[in-house]
Motif scaffolding. Structure first.
Motif, PDB file in Angstrom:
ATOM      1  N   ALA A 141      10.438   8.852 -13.240  1.00  0.00           N
ATOM      2  CA  ALA A 141      10.823   8.970 -11.833  1.00  0.00           C
ATOM      3  C   ALA A 141      11.459   8.559 -11.685  1.00  0.00           C
ATOM      4  CB  ALA A 141       9.762   8.195 -11.411  1.00  0.00           C
ATOM      5  N   LYS A 142      12.543  10.293 -10.901  1.00  0.00           N
ATOM      6  CA  LYS A 142      14.052  10.017 -10.932  1.00  0.00           C
ATOM      7  C   LYS A 142      14.206   9.948  -9.625  1.00  0.00           C
ATOM      8  CE  LYS A 142      15.497  10.315 -15.286  1.00  0.00           C
ATOM      9  NZ  LYS A 142      15.637   8.783 -15.796  1.00  0.00           N
ATOM     10  N   HIS A 143      13.947  10.927  -8.215  1.00  0.00           N
ATOM     11  CA  HIS A 143      13.487  10.913  -7.113  1.00  0.00           C
ATOM     12  C   HIS A 143      12.288  10.761  -6.698  1.00  0.00           C
ATOM     13  CE1 HIS A 143      14.006  13.168  -3.381  1.00  0.00           C
ATOM     14  NE2 HIS A 143      14.839  12.691  -3.879  1.00  0.00           N
ATOM     15  N   HIS A 144      11.449  10.693  -6.871  1.00  0.00           N
ATOM     16  CA  HIS A 144      10.454  10.136  -5.565  1.00  0.00           C
ATOM     17  C   HIS A 144       9.037  10.577  -5.884  1.00  0.00           C
ATOM     18  CE1 HIS A 144       9.772  14.859  -5.592  1.00  0.00           C
ATOM     19  NE2 HIS A 144       8.628  14.968  -5.464  1.00  0.00           N
ATOM     20  N   ILE A 145       8.142   9.414  -6.148  1.00  0.00           N
ATOM     21  CA  ILE A 145       6.788   8.830  -6.360  1.00  0.00           C
ATOM     22  C   ILE A 145       5.780   9.071  -5.026  1.00  0.00           C
ATOM     23  CG2 ILE A 145       4.888   7.329  -7.582  1.00  0.00           C
ATOM     24  CD1 ILE A 145       7.779   6.374  -9.443  1.00  0.00           C
ATOM     25  N   ASN A 146       4.787  10.130  -5.230  1.00  0.00           N
ATOM     26  CA  ASN A 146       4.044   9.648  -3.664  1.00  0.00           C
ATOM     27  C   ASN A 146       2.663   9.862  -3.783  1.00  0.00           C
ATOM     28  OD1 ASN A 146       6.173  10.997  -1.857  1.00  0.00           O
ATOM     29  ND2 ASN A 146       5.988  13.135  -2.417  1.00  0.00           N
ATOM     30  N   VAL A 147       2.077   9.196  -3.251  1.00  0.00           N
ATOM     31  CA  VAL A 147       1.265   7.945  -4.115  1.00  0.00           C
ATOM     32  C   VAL A 147       0.329   8.103  -3.220  1.00  0.00           C
ATOM     33  CG1 VAL A 147      -0.401   6.180  -5.151  1.00  0.00           C
ATOM     34  CG2 VAL A 147       1.902   6.594  -5.814  1.00  0.00           C
ATOM     35  N   GLU A 148      -1.149   8.749  -3.448  1.00  0.00           N
ATOM     36  CA  GLU A 148      -2.473   9.391  -2.579  1.00  0.00           C
ATOM     37  C   GLU A 148      -4.260   8.916  -3.131  1.00  0.00           C
ATOM     38  OE1 GLU A 148      -4.676  11.524   1.014  1.00  0.00           O
ATOM     39  OE2 GLU A 148      -2.857  12.554  -0.402  1.00  0.00           O
ATOM     40  N   TYR A 149      -4.844   7.866  -2.608  1.00  0.00           N
ATOM     41  CA  TYR A 149      -5.589   7.299  -3.126  1.00  0.00           C
ATOM     42  C   TYR A 149      -7.105   6.966  -2.434  1.00  0.00           C
ATOM     43  CZ  TYR A 149      -4.265   7.231  -8.330  1.00  0.00           C
ATOM     44  OH  TYR A 149      -4.216   7.885  -9.760  1.00  0.00           O
ATOM     45  N   TYR A 150      -8.041   6.587  -2.619  1.00  0.00           N
ATOM     46  CA  TYR A 150      -9.197   6.368  -1.808  1.00  0.00           C
ATOM     47  C   TYR A 150      -9.215   5.027  -1.801  1.00  0.00           C
ATOM     48  CZ  TYR A 150     -14.227   4.941  -0.732  1.00  0.00           C
ATOM     49  OH  TYR A 150     -14.974   4.150  -0.150  1.00  0.00           O
ATOM     50  N   THR A 151      -9.205   4.298  -3.538  1.00  0.00           N
ATOM     51  CA  THR A 151      -9.751   2.688  -3.582  1.00  0.00           C
ATOM     52  C   THR A 151      -8.334   2.584  -4.258  1.00  0.00           C
ATOM     53  OG1 THR A 151     -11.707   3.312  -3.953  1.00  0.00           O
ATOM     54  CG2 THR A 151     -10.385   1.100  -4.612  1.00  0.00           C
ATOM     55  N   ILE A 152      -7.512   1.309  -4.095  1.00  0.00           N
ATOM     56  CA  ILE A 152      -6.063   0.587  -4.683  1.00  0.00           C
ATOM     57  C   ILE A 152      -6.922  -0.616  -4.816  1.00  0.00           C
ATOM     58  CG2 ILE A 152      -3.893   0.590  -5.215  1.00  0.00           C
ATOM     59  CD1 ILE A 152      -3.481   2.507  -3.902  1.00  0.00           C
ATOM     60  N   TYR A 153      -7.289  -1.207  -5.834  1.00  0.00           N
ATOM     61  CA  TYR A 153      -8.143  -2.879  -5.659  1.00  0.00           C
ATOM     62  C   TYR A 153      -6.990  -3.795  -5.951  1.00  0.00           C
ATOM     63  CZ  TYR A 153     -12.517  -0.879  -5.566  1.00  0.00           C
ATOM     64  OH  TYR A 153     -14.242  -0.639  -4.467  1.00  0.00           O
ATOM     65  N   ASP A 154      -6.859  -4.742  -4.865  1.00  0.00           N
ATOM     66  CA  ASP A 154      -6.423  -6.196  -5.256  1.00  0.00           C
ATOM     67  C   ASP A 154      -6.709  -6.767  -6.430  1.00  0.00           C
ATOM     68  OD1 ASP A 154      -4.181  -8.072  -4.687  1.00  0.00           O
ATOM     69  OD2 ASP A 154      -4.678  -8.727  -2.894  1.00  0.00           O
ATOM     70  N   ASP A 155      -6.636  -5.991  -7.674  1.00  0.00           N
ATOM     71  CA  ASP A 155      -6.815  -6.735  -8.803  1.00  0.00           C
ATOM     72  C   ASP A 155      -5.669  -6.386  -9.888  1.00  0.00           C
ATOM     73  OD1 ASP A 155      -7.259  -4.339 -10.047  1.00  0.00           O
ATOM     74  OD2 ASP A 155      -9.149  -4.357  -9.575  1.00  0.00           O
ATOM     75  N   LYS A 156      -6.263  -6.929 -10.906  1.00  0.00           N
ATOM     76  CA  LYS A 156      -5.346  -7.095 -11.927  1.00  0.00           C
ATOM     77  C   LYS A 156      -4.149  -5.546 -12.059  1.00  0.00           C
ATOM     78  CE  LYS A 156      -4.225  -8.095 -16.755  1.00  0.00           C
ATOM     79  NZ  LYS A 156      -5.034  -8.448 -18.533  1.00  0.00           N
ATOM     80  N   LEU A 157      -5.424  -4.434 -12.561  1.00  0.00           N
ATOM     81  CA  LEU A 157      -4.952  -3.673 -12.480  1.00  0.00           C
ATOM     82  C   LEU A 157      -4.161  -2.955 -11.503  1.00  0.00           C
ATOM     83  CD1 LEU A 157      -3.922  -0.872 -14.172  1.00  0.00           C
ATOM     84  CD2 LEU A 157      -5.908   0.387 -13.325  1.00  0.00           C
ATOM     85  N   GLY A 158      -4.498  -3.056  -9.987  1.00  0.00           N
ATOM     86  CA  GLY A 158      -3.835  -2.464  -8.803  1.00  0.00           C
ATOM     87  C   GLY A 158      -2.496  -3.690  -8.468  1.00  0.00           C
ATOM     88  N   ASN A 159      -2.441  -4.546  -9.484  1.00  0.00           N
ATOM     89  CA  ASN A 159      -1.528  -5.308  -9.200  1.00  0.00           C
ATOM     90  C   ASN A 159       0.029  -5.257  -9.933  1.00  0.00           C
ATOM     91  OD1 ASN A 159      -0.674  -8.289  -7.163  1.00  0.00           O
ATOM     92  ND2 ASN A 159      -3.671  -8.162  -7.528  1.00  0.00           N
TER      93      ASN A 159
END
Length: 482
Positions: A141-159
């Motif tokens: 990515a060069k300019h922006h990243i827009n993210v929208e998720y129902y679930t973002i867990y505080d676990d290994k993948l989430g971190n």
């Protein structure tokens, strides 16, 4: 004597509870009648506690929030949609899309969902494959990243995900994240602290500071979107967490469906994110600009529309799309959904299609995610099996894909399940694709899944215990509020 007064007290509680239940549920003139009776059942069966459940799950989105959602600019996309409506449909090859034009008009009219026909689409069904590709695109990515998720867990993948976004923020890339507070298990301030310190922006969807006073557990931001530089978009069923990589024994292998899109359809995803961000964040409004809405000339061959729906609209756009797909099928219908709790119109349409000679196949999980929801899913699966429709249970792991394919030509992939919650309570977003190539690929994926599935016949359901059938029937009574 004491027993006499106790009986009087119980009768008073019953009368007061019944009156309060009627006043609470029937005061909303626009609530669906089946939902009214389902909530009445809860309030009457569980005096006192039922009102706590209703406070958390039953109240509709506030008028203030609905106003915020409905008054957002569509950021230039509306002008394209208006032009397409005036021209009936702006197609480079209208003869390819004779039957599809009904869909295209429907979504243009109800959702201002622009039609684009030169997109590149890759189907991702494995979590490792999906996140490997997503991380590669984020790193570039060069300019922006827009993210929208129902679930973002505080676990290994989430971190790992947040760490990567933090690195990009330090490079000067503009990072914005929307997550659903209920789906992600709270506000997760600790998880996002490093991202915010690096200049990233993170918001809980429609959740103000005093969240308890405006808690609406029943209206979830169930969308799953990532937009990178306005060029690449991700849409589908995967959230962010270890279970989506098959790391939780409870679910085992996680089978889902996601799309990686390059082309003008990404601009429609971007517009959806902008509206959700502007409704959630009062102070950092996003505006239309070429840096967020670049032109594309990919040479792709996939025609599609991005369609969203939610409690801020009475149109139920995705539901209308599902119903239209089922009713217009001539040869085949294949459906995958982890939560299969359709309304009567969907059930009737499926039964009519099957009796008309359409080959109808439905696949559901073989294990529960939410117990009441799963038992209700089993109930509706048994009804359709008795109608002669092929219903399969996926046994390899947990099936979370939300897909429909008809006649090897029209496909829907997104966040919306085949249930009443997705039809009217959740905020959802789906891609509707008009592509024989994509449809055939989706059919091939379904055929491969059949190798790990069991056919659920009417005999299979008849052999179940009376207790299990009772749980299915009782759960079905609660389907309008599940």
């Amino acid at each position: 004597m004491a027993e006499h007064w106790l009986m009087i007290l119980i009768e008073i509680i019953f009368v007061v509870n019944s009156f309060a239940a009627i006043l609470t549920v029937f005061r909303d003139r626009y609530r669906d009648i089946t939902s009214i009776w389902a909530w009445m059942l809860v309030l009457l069966l569980f005096p006192g506690i039922g009102f706590l459940i209703y406070f958390l799950f039953g109240r509709k989105l506030s008028g203030h929030h609905i106003f915020n959602m409905q008054t957002q600019e569509v950021l230039g996309i509306d002008k394209i949609a208006d032009n397409q409506q005036k021209e009936v449909i702006a197609l480079s090859d209208p003869e390819r899309y004779v039957e599809e034009q009904a869909f295209i008009r429907l979504f243009l009219q109800n959702e201002q969902a622009i039609f684009s026909n030169q997109n590149e689409v890759n189907i991702l069904t494995d979590g490792h494959e999906k996140f490997e590709q997503l991380f590669i695109d984020i790193k570039a990515a060069k300019h922006h990243i827009n993210v929208e998720y129902y679930t973002i867990y505080d676990d290994k993948l989430g971190n790992e995900f947040v760490d990567l976004l933090t690195e990009k923020a330090k490079e000067g890339v503009r990072i914005r994240v929307i997550y659903d507070s209920w789906g992600s298990g709270g506000k997760n301030n600790k998880l996002y602290q490093r991202l915010r310190e690096a200049g990233g922006h993170v918001e809980a969807f429609l959740m103000p500071k005093w969240q308890v006073m405006s808690l609406h557990v029943n209206n979830h931001d169930h969308r799953k979107l990532v937009i990178i530089d306005g060029d690449i978009g991700y849409i589908g069923g995967f959230n962010i967490g270890d279970q989506y990589l098959g790391r939780l024994d409870k679910f085992g292998y996680w089978r889902d469906t996601h799309l990686r899109v390059v082309g003008d359809a990404v601009l429609a995803m971007q517009s959806r994110f902008f509206m959700d961000w502007n409704a959630t964040n009062k102070y950092q409004k996003l505006k239309f600009g070429e840096e967020y809405f670049p032109s594309h000339d990919t040479g792709g061959d996939v025609a599609m529309q991005i369609v969203s729906s939610g409690p801020d609209s009475d149109m139920n756009q995705i539901y209308q799309g599902y119903l239209r797909m089922i009713s217009m099928a001539h040869e085949s219908i294949t459906i995958q959904s982890p939560y299969f709790i359709p309304n009567q119109a969907i059930m009737d349409s499926l039964a009519i299609a099957a009796k008309s000679g359409v080959h109808v196949r439905i696949m559901i999980p073989s294990k529960p995610d939410h117990m009441f929801v799963y038992r209700a899913t089993e109930y509706y699966a048994s009804v359709l099996a008795n109608e002669g429709i092929e219903v399969y249970a996926y046994n390899k792991g947990f099936l979370h894909a939300k897909t429909i394919v008809i006649d090897n030509r029209i496909v829907s992939v997104g966040s919306a399940n085949m249930d009443i919650r997705s039809f009217s309570l959740n905020f959802e977003v789906n891609a509707f694709l008009y592509s024989e190539r994509v449809a055939l690929e989706m059919e091939a994926i379904f055929e491969e899944d059949l190798l790990d599935s069991q056919l659920l016949t009417s005999e299979y359901f008849a052999a179940q215990s009376s207790w299990k059938r009772f749980k299915q029937f009782f759960s079905r009574l609660l389907t309008p509020i599940l």
